[in-house]
Design an enzyme around this catalytic site. Structure first.
Site, PDB file in Angstrom:
ATOM      1  N   VAL A 117      74.172   1.642  67.449  1.00 38.94           N
ATOM      2  CA  VAL A 117      73.439   2.705  66.755  1.00 38.94           C
ATOM      3  C   VAL A 117      72.291   2.125  65.944  1.00 38.94           C
ATOM      4  CG1 VAL A 117      75.471   4.203  66.642  1.00 38.94           C
ATOM      5  CG2 VAL A 117      75.023   2.613  64.771  1.00 38.94           C
ATOM      6  N   HIS A 118      71.298   2.979  65.669  1.00 41.71           N
ATOM      7  CA  HIS A 118      70.194   2.538  64.817  1.00 41.71           C
ATOM      8  C   HIS A 118      69.526   3.696  64.076  1.00 41.71           C
ATOM      9  CE1 HIS A 118      68.084   3.843  68.455  1.00 41.71           C
ATOM     10  NE2 HIS A 118      66.988   3.923  67.736  1.00 41.71           N
ATOM     11  N   ASP A 143      71.880  -1.840  64.575  1.00 40.81           N
ATOM     12  CA  ASP A 143      70.690  -2.642  64.849  1.00 40.81           C
ATOM     13  C   ASP A 143      70.197  -3.301  63.561  1.00 40.81           C
ATOM     14  OD1 ASP A 143      68.098  -3.566  65.562  1.00 40.81           O
ATOM     15  OD2 ASP A 143      67.900  -1.981  67.057  1.00 40.81           O
ATOM     16  N   LYS A 145      67.387  -4.093  62.695  1.00 38.02           N
ATOM     17  CA  LYS A 145      66.129  -3.548  62.179  1.00 38.02           C
ATOM     18  C   LYS A 145      66.260  -2.102  61.682  1.00 38.02           C
ATOM     19  CE  LYS A 145      64.212  -2.032  66.677  1.00 38.02           C
ATOM     20  NZ  LYS A 145      65.334  -2.490  67.535  1.00 38.02           N
ATOM     21  N   TYR A 175      64.611  -2.841  73.508  1.00 40.33           N
ATOM     22  CA  TYR A 175      64.862  -2.087  74.728  1.00 40.33           C
ATOM     23  C   TYR A 175      64.678  -2.990  75.950  1.00 40.33           C
ATOM     24  CZ  TYR A 175      64.327   1.322  78.475  1.00 40.33           C
ATOM     25  OH  TYR A 175      64.451   2.022  79.655  1.00 40.33           O
ATOM     26  N   GLU A 313      72.144  -4.126  82.774  1.00 41.61           N
ATOM     27  CA  GLU A 313      72.247  -3.289  83.969  1.00 41.61           C
ATOM     28  C   GLU A 313      72.640  -4.088  85.214  1.00 41.61           C
ATOM     29  OE1 GLU A 313      68.591  -1.057  84.159  1.00 41.61           O
ATOM     30  OE2 GLU A 313      69.350   0.436  82.754  1.00 41.61           O
ATOM     31  N   LYS A 383      71.338  12.868  76.565  1.00 44.14           N
ATOM     32  CA  LYS A 383      71.458  12.586  75.177  1.00 44.14           C
ATOM     33  C   LYS A 383      71.084  13.778  74.326  1.00 44.14           C
ATOM     34  CE  LYS A 383      67.522   9.497  75.307  1.00 44.14           C
ATOM     35  NZ  LYS A 383      67.000   8.241  74.704  1.00 44.14           N
TER      36      LYS A 383
END
Length: 428
Positions: A117-118, A143, A145, A175, A313, A383
């Site tokens: 989560v961020h 995260d 940041k 990402y 992935e 989402k």
């Protein structure tokens, strides 16, 4: 003729002046102390009006006699969590967390969850509430940041639960970068040492939401097809994806992933492994997690993956096609139904369109997407956003809670109810 008489202080002018000064000083001191005490007291939060359920949502909820509708009880989650004076002793009831296993079947099959989560604090709380059960265990990776205030709020939240904790190490997640894979592995290491006897681990992000109750997840993961197997949807790496692992990439920390120069070729995969391509999301057995953390093949593949594009992935699905991997799924493909996603390029093929809006080619769900989600038979949906089409999540959350409590084999506690039936809104 009126005579004015002066009142003399029996103690003398000097002593009386001193006493008057003392009384005034004491009064001022008392006022200051009362002001400071009042300032230290937590402010009383005025109740906010709950957002009503969309009229379209009533079709997903059990009918009530006489046209009486469902009304939300819960509308101040973020205010509650960010209040520095909130009490853990009240949190479970005030935020409607389920506090007991709802069946022996669930108690006997604890699950582990990894949440990366961020942002979106309220979404995180609602997600955790939806998947929470006291027999399970939860690792949250925040995260590095993320804003300080966000991390502090999450820290306060997890501090109220004996079975929820923050990852022992935080990554600055980029990402499609190696850091995203590392975030999961950090939590896996922590969960491997957990005293909770969890059977399978599932990973999620903060904008996911479950479509199955905990009981349904347990039954699905114990079904004949998946009982002793890992779920890592994916296939042999297609030609148009090969550049992700045949060329070298560099992670610009916290920003993006870029090709090195004009494309520097990588060495072949270690141990002559065939590389697969799939989702970053999975359901893994505990034995497989130990294999990931301890196997030389897994460690070598991890090292080789550091300069690839979006290694999460290919990493899980490739390891799940190694013959000696516990619970492997060598002949597997895209089956599994982990997440329901409406990709923009699949419109007209897999789905009829997004009724919310597309962000980075993924649908942010609206109310009219719910029938499609409910019919997918997937474990989770991705989402949602808190400030765009919030009515969709309100409705899905209540639909799931009704289903969860409807299948419980223990008495239902009133604090577990997210909404009630009545003629007017009721605030939490």
């Amino acid at each position: 003729m009126t005579t004015t008489r002066s009142t003399k202080c029996p103690l003398g002018r000097t002593k009386c002046s001193f006493l008057l000064c003392l009384v005034v000083s004491a009064t001022v001191f008392l006022v200051i102390q009362l002001t400071e005490i009042t300032a230290r007291e937590p402010p009383i939060l005025a109740p906010l009006p709950c957002r009503p359920f969309s009229d379209q949502c009533q079709a997903f909820l059990p009918a009530a006699d006489g046209g009486i509708k469902w009304h939300r009880r819960d509308c101040q989650i973020e205010r509650y969590i960010t209040d520095k004076n909130f009490q853990c002793s009240n949190l479970m009831a005030d935020l409607h967390f389920i506090t007991r296993p709802l069946s022996q079947e669930e108690a006997d099959y604890p699950l582990a969850f990894i949440l990366t989560v961020h942002k979106e604090l309220e979404l995180l709380v609602r997600l955790l509430r939806a998947i929470y059960a006291p027999q399970n265990v939860y690792c949250l990776h925040v995260d590095a940041k993320a804003p300080r205030e966000y991390r502090a709020a999450v820290q306060n939240l997890v501090g109220c639960f004996p079975n929820v904790f923050l990852s022992s190490r935080s990554e600055t997640v980029t990402y499609a970068g190696f850091s995203r894979l590392k975030a999961d592995l950090n939590c896996m290491s922590d969960l491997a040492a957990s005293k909770v006897g969890w059977r399978k681990v599932v990973n999620m992000c903060g904008q996911d939401f479950p479509l199955k109750s905990n009981l349904e997840l347990v039954r699905y993961l114990q079904s004949k097809e998946w009982r002793d197997r890992n779920m890592t949807p994916g296939i042999k790496q297609p030609p148009h994806i090969e550049k992700r692992t045949k060329l070298q990439y560099k992670e610009i920390v916290g920003s993006h992933v870029a090709l090195i120069k004009k494309g520097v070729k990588k060495d072949p995969p270690p141990h002559n492994l065939d590389i697969y391509f799939g989702t970053a999301y999975y359901a893994l057995t505990r034995d497989f997690v130990h294999f990931v953390l301890e196997s030389p093949k897994a460690r070598d593949l991890l090292e080789w993956s550091k300069d690839t594009y979006s290694p999460d992935e290919h990493y899980w699905v490739t390891l799940n096609h190694i013959r000696e991997a516990p619970g492997n799924n060598i002949g597997g493909g895209w089956e599994g139904g982990i997440r329901a996603v409406k990709w923009e390029d699949q419109e007209g093929k897999v789905h009829s369109g997004c009724n919310g809006r597309y962000v980075h080619s993924i649908c942010i769900y609206g109310m009219k997407d719910l029938p499609w989600l409910i019919k997918t038979n997937s474990m989770f949906a991705n989402k949602f956003e808190n400030h765009f089409f919030p009515e969709a999540l309100d409705c899905l959350e209540q639909w799931l809670r009704n289903k969860t409590l409807g299948n419980a084999s223990v008495p239902i506690e009133s604090s577990w109810l997210l909404a009630t039936r009545g003629n007017s809104n009721r605030d939490a």
